[in-house]
Write a protein that holds these residues in place. Structure first.
Motif, PDB file in Angstrom:
ATOM      1  N   GLU A  50       0.830  -1.207   0.000  1.00 49.96           N
ATOM      2  CA  GLU A  50       0.000   0.000   0.000  1.00 49.96           C
ATOM      3  C   GLU A  50       0.863   1.255   0.000  1.00 49.96           C
ATOM      4  O   GLU A  50       0.594   2.223  -0.732  1.00 49.96           O
ATOM      5  CB  GLU A  50      -0.914  -0.013   1.226  1.00 49.96           C
ATOM      6  CG  GLU A  50      -1.992  -1.090   1.167  1.00 49.96           C
ATOM      7  CD  GLU A  50      -2.769  -1.196   2.465  1.00 49.96           C
ATOM      8  OE1 GLU A  50      -2.401  -0.487   3.449  1.00 49.96           O
ATOM      9  OE2 GLU A  50      -3.735  -1.967   2.532  1.00 49.96           O
ATOM     10  N   GLU A  51       1.917   1.264   0.820  1.00 49.00           N
ATOM     11  CA  GLU A  51       2.819   2.413   0.851  1.00 49.00           C
ATOM     12  C   GLU A  51       3.561   2.566  -0.477  1.00 49.00           C
ATOM     13  O   GLU A  51       3.750   3.674  -0.977  1.00 49.00           O
ATOM     14  CB  GLU A  51       3.835   2.260   2.005  1.00 49.00           C
ATOM     15  CG  GLU A  51       3.214   2.282   3.393  1.00 49.00           C
ATOM     16  CD  GLU A  51       2.492   3.599   3.662  1.00 49.00           C
ATOM     17  OE1 GLU A  51       2.997   4.653   3.216  1.00 49.00           O
ATOM     18  OE2 GLU A  51       1.433   3.567   4.301  1.00 49.00           O
ATOM     19  N   LYS A  52       3.968   1.422  -1.050  1.00 48.92           N
ATOM     20  CA  LYS A  52       4.684   1.461  -2.323  1.00 48.92           C
ATOM     21  C   LYS A  52       3.783   1.994  -3.435  1.00 48.92           C
ATOM     22  O   LYS A  52       4.228   2.781  -4.278  1.00 48.92           O
ATOM     23  CB  LYS A  52       5.174   0.052  -2.678  1.00 48.92           C
ATOM     24  CG  LYS A  52       6.094   0.009  -3.911  1.00 48.92           C
ATOM     25  CD  LYS A  52       7.412   0.703  -3.653  1.00 48.92           C
ATOM     26  CE  LYS A  52       8.346   0.566  -4.836  1.00 48.92           C
ATOM     27  NZ  LYS A  52       9.635   1.265  -4.630  1.00 48.92           N
ATOM     28  N   THR A  53       2.510   1.602  -3.413  1.00 49.00           N
ATOM     29  CA  THR A  53       1.569   2.084  -4.429  1.00 49.00           C
ATOM     30  C   THR A  53       1.393   3.598  -4.323  1.00 49.00           C
ATOM     31  O   THR A  53       1.355   4.308  -5.336  1.00 49.00           O
ATOM     32  CB  THR A  53       0.212   1.390  -4.260  1.00 49.00           C
ATOM     33  OG1 THR A  53       0.378  -0.027  -4.431  1.00 49.00           O
ATOM     34  CG2 THR A  53      -0.792   1.901  -5.303  1.00 49.00           C
ATOM     35  N   LYS A  54       1.312   4.111  -3.096  1.00 49.73           N
ATOM     36  CA  LYS A  54       1.200   5.558  -2.918  1.00 49.73           C
ATOM     37  C   LYS A  54       2.445   6.275  -3.440  1.00 49.73           C
ATOM     38  O   LYS A  54       2.351   7.321  -4.084  1.00 49.73           O
ATOM     39  CB  LYS A  54       1.000   5.880  -1.429  1.00 49.73           C
ATOM     40  CG  LYS A  54      -0.321   5.394  -0.851  1.00 49.73           C
ATOM     41  CD  LYS A  54      -0.430   5.708   0.628  1.00 49.73           C
ATOM     42  CE  LYS A  54      -1.727   5.192   1.223  1.00 49.73           C
ATOM     43  NZ  LYS A  54      -1.823   5.454   2.680  1.00 49.73           N
ATOM     44  N   GLU A  55       3.627   5.707  -3.157  1.00 54.57           N
ATOM     45  CA  GLU A  55       4.882   6.322  -3.603  1.00 54.57           C
ATOM     46  C   GLU A  55       4.965   6.321  -5.133  1.00 54.57           C
ATOM     47  O   GLU A  55       5.371   7.317  -5.745  1.00 54.57           O
ATOM     48  CB  GLU A  55       6.063   5.549  -3.021  1.00 54.57           C
ATOM     49  CG  GLU A  55       7.424   6.139  -3.394  1.00 54.57           C
ATOM     50  CD  GLU A  55       8.582   5.332  -2.830  1.00 54.57           C
ATOM     51  OE1 GLU A  55       9.746   5.667  -3.112  1.00 54.57           O
ATOM     52  OE2 GLU A  55       8.324   4.339  -2.108  1.00 54.57           O
ATOM     53  N   TYR A  60       4.712   9.340 -10.253  1.00 50.26           N
ATOM     54  CA  TYR A  60       4.153   9.510 -11.608  1.00 50.26           C
ATOM     55  C   TYR A  60       3.419  10.836 -11.720  1.00 50.26           C
ATOM     56  O   TYR A  60       3.513  11.519 -12.735  1.00 50.26           O
ATOM     57  CB  TYR A  60       3.214   8.346 -11.907  1.00 50.26           C
ATOM     58  CG  TYR A  60       2.548   8.445 -13.255  1.00 50.26           C
ATOM     59  CD1 TYR A  60       3.224   8.086 -14.425  1.00 50.26           C
ATOM     60  CD2 TYR A  60       1.246   8.913 -13.375  1.00 50.26           C
ATOM     61  CE1 TYR A  60       2.625   8.188 -15.654  1.00 50.26           C
ATOM     62  CE2 TYR A  60       0.641   9.015 -14.609  1.00 50.26           C
ATOM     63  CZ  TYR A  60       1.328   8.639 -15.745  1.00 50.26           C
ATOM     64  OH  TYR A  60       0.720   8.743 -16.972  1.00 50.26           O
ATOM     65  N   LYS A  61       2.706  11.225 -10.672  1.00 52.57           N
ATOM     66  CA  LYS A  61       1.947  12.479 -10.705  1.00 52.57           C
ATOM     67  C   LYS A  61       2.875  13.673 -10.879  1.00 52.57           C
ATOM     68  O   LYS A  61       2.590  14.586 -11.669  1.00 52.57           O
ATOM     69  CB  LYS A  61       1.132  12.619  -9.416  1.00 52.57           C
ATOM     70  CG  LYS A  61       0.294  13.885  -9.347  1.00 52.57           C
ATOM     71  CD  LYS A  61      -0.514  13.941  -8.062  1.00 52.57           C
ATOM     72  CE  LYS A  61      -1.327  15.236  -7.991  1.00 52.57           C
ATOM     73  NZ  LYS A  61      -2.098  15.308  -6.728  1.00 52.57           N
ATOM     74  N   GLU A  62       4.020  13.692 -10.164  1.00 49.27           N
ATOM     75  CA  GLU A  62       4.951  14.818 -10.270  1.00 49.27           C
ATOM     76  C   GLU A  62       5.569  14.899 -11.663  1.00 49.27           C
ATOM     77  O   GLU A  62       5.686  15.982 -12.244  1.00 49.27           O
ATOM     78  CB  GLU A  62       6.051  14.682  -9.205  1.00 49.27           C
ATOM     79  CG  GLU A  62       5.530  14.871  -7.776  1.00 49.27           C
ATOM     80  CD  GLU A  62       6.635  14.723  -6.740  1.00 49.27           C
ATOM     81  OE1 GLU A  62       7.817  14.621  -7.133  1.00 49.27           O
ATOM     82  OE2 GLU A  62       6.318  14.709  -5.537  1.00 49.27           O
ATOM     83  N   LEU A  63       5.949  13.742 -12.223  1.00 50.04           N
ATOM     84  CA  LEU A  63       6.514  13.753 -13.574  1.00 50.04           C
ATOM     85  C   LEU A  63       5.464  14.126 -14.607  1.00 50.04           C
ATOM     86  O   LEU A  63       5.744  14.847 -15.569  1.00 50.04           O
ATOM     87  CB  LEU A  63       7.105  12.377 -13.901  1.00 50.04           C
ATOM     88  CG  LEU A  63       8.368  11.984 -13.114  1.00 50.04           C
ATOM     89  CD1 LEU A  63       8.739  10.537 -13.381  1.00 50.04           C
ATOM     90  CD2 LEU A  63       9.540  12.892 -13.469  1.00 50.04           C
ATOM     91  N   ALA A  64       4.211  13.657 -14.415  1.00 45.52           N
ATOM     92  CA  ALA A  64       3.140  13.981 -15.355  1.00 45.52           C
ATOM     93  C   ALA A  64       2.817  15.469 -15.319  1.00 45.52           C
ATOM     94  O   ALA A  64       2.581  16.089 -16.365  1.00 45.52           O
ATOM     95  CB  ALA A  64       1.894  13.157 -15.026  1.00 45.52           C
ATOM     96  N   ARG A 197      -7.478  10.062  -2.997  1.00 47.92           N
ATOM     97  CA  ARG A 197      -6.753   9.226  -2.041  1.00 47.92           C
ATOM     98  C   ARG A 197      -7.099   7.765  -2.317  1.00 47.92           C
ATOM     99  O   ARG A 197      -8.104   7.467  -2.985  1.00 47.92           O
ATOM    100  CB  ARG A 197      -7.079   9.593  -0.579  1.00 47.92           C
ATOM    101  CG  ARG A 197      -8.531   9.387  -0.177  1.00 47.92           C
ATOM    102  CD  ARG A 197      -8.814   9.963   1.201  1.00 47.92           C
ATOM    103  NE  ARG A 197     -10.200   9.807   1.598  1.00 47.92           N
ATOM    104  CZ  ARG A 197     -10.669   8.757   2.275  1.00 47.92           C
ATOM    105  NH1 ARG A 197      -9.832   7.796   2.651  1.00 47.92           N
ATOM    106  NH2 ARG A 197     -11.950   8.684   2.607  1.00 47.92           N
ATOM    107  N   THR A 198      -6.273   6.851  -1.813  1.00 47.36           N
ATOM    108  CA  THR A 198      -6.532   5.415  -1.957  1.00 47.36           C
ATOM    109  C   THR A 198      -6.593   4.794  -0.568  1.00 47.36           C
ATOM    110  O   THR A 198      -5.857   5.190   0.347  1.00 47.36           O
ATOM    111  CB  THR A 198      -5.426   4.742  -2.781  1.00 47.36           C
ATOM    112  OG1 THR A 198      -4.158   4.915  -2.110  1.00 47.36           O
ATOM    113  CG2 THR A 198      -5.350   5.348  -4.173  1.00 47.36           C
TER     114      THR A 198
END
Length: 297
Positions: A50-55, A60-64, A197-198
């Motif tokens: 779960e933590e890895k998925t958030k990271e 990806y969001k910052e690069l996008a 959020r997830t």
């Protein structure tokens, strides 16, 4: 490029210089690989996933966001060096005449070395030619268009890419306009965007929710103030010849009735009407007069 962008690339398992399409593919692969449903038997591993998925999602969001703002992904800043000596090719400054630095007049300097003025002229010519070559290289480097992903510009401050052709539309346009039951995590992300959020197997978009199992969409709850880009089963549309009845599958109900206003798993709501499922099959329904159901005659 900042250390944070480098960390984002490492998190997604790619190197700086990848294309936008390759970055999206890497993101989808990482999200599917680290989805918490894959670690149901190990609580510790599931929490780590779960933590890895958030990271992964944040990287990806910052690069996008950077790509949408500048039209390119951030690239590393490198200082050009000579391929032979390994020394910087940027000129350190104007070349000075050694004799002038020593305070010796030109005629005296030539005489002391036993050489004539033509040697000095040839030396100056070589210096001028070298400076002209360096200037030409700098001009080409500064003003010639570069292909994104293949070259980097040396600068101080934020990375600014040289003018390039507009990004291909197929890399920016989502592969589909809507998602539905059975869509993958990557497809939902590409269509609906970054979730607010997830939480375990639930993605929140404002007050709307999308439920997943084994990395696939199994249902959703849509709020009027947070609409979802959800639709019928791909390739199917509702028409007057489609109906459902007891024993019909969820896919058949979708094809006949359309997407529900609210999907609570075993109960689908269409306004005040409700359809009840047992597993994937229709068990019964309650029809409100103002919200007719396409029940088989």
């Amino acid at each position: 490029m900042t250390e944070n962008f480098l960390k984002n690339y490492r998190t997604l398992g790619v190197q700086p210089g990848v294309s936008w399409k390759q970055l999206r593919q890497a993101y989808k692969k990482m999200v599917n690989a680290w989805h918490p449903d894959r670690f149901q038997q190990d609580v510790r591993q599931k929490r780590l996933a779960e933590e890895k998925t958030k990271e992964i999602t944040q990287s990806y969001k910052e690069l996008a966001n950077y790509y949408m703002k500048f039209g390119v992904l951030p690239l590393p800043v490198e200082q050009e060096t000579s391929p032979v000596t390994g020394e910087s090719t940027v000129p350190a400054g104007p070349t000075k005449d050694p004799a002038a630095e020593a305070g010796i007049p030109e005629p005296a300097a030539a005489a002391s070395a036993g050489e004539s003025r033509p040697w000095i002229s040839r030396q100056r010519a070589r210096i001028i030619a070298s400076l002209a070559l360096i200037g030409s290289v700098y001009y080409l480097w500064q003003y010639t268009p570069w292909e994104p992903g293949n070259h980097a510009l040396v600068e101080a401050g934020p990375v600014i890419q040289a003018p390039t052709a507009a990004p291909e539309q197929e890399d920016v346009t989502p592969p589909a306009k809507h998602f539905t039951t059975g869509s993958s995590l990557g497809e939902v992300y590409a269509i609906q965007g970054v979730p607010t959020r997830t939480e375990n197997n639930v993605w929140h978009y404002g007050n709307s929710k999308i439920y997943f199992a084994a990395g696939k969409v199994i249902g959703w709850e849509e709020s009027m103030d947070s609409p979802l880009r959800v639709s019928l089963v791909p390739g199917q549309t509702a028409d007057d010849n489609r109906y459902f009845g007891k024993g019909s599958t969820k896919a058949e109900v979708l094809a006949a009735q359309g997407a529900p206003d609210r999907d609570a798993g075993n109960v689908w709501e269409y306004g005040a009407s409700q359809i009840y499922f047992e597993g994937d099959r229709v068990r019964e329904w309650q029809e409100a007069p103002l919200y007719p159901l396409r029940v088989r005659p």
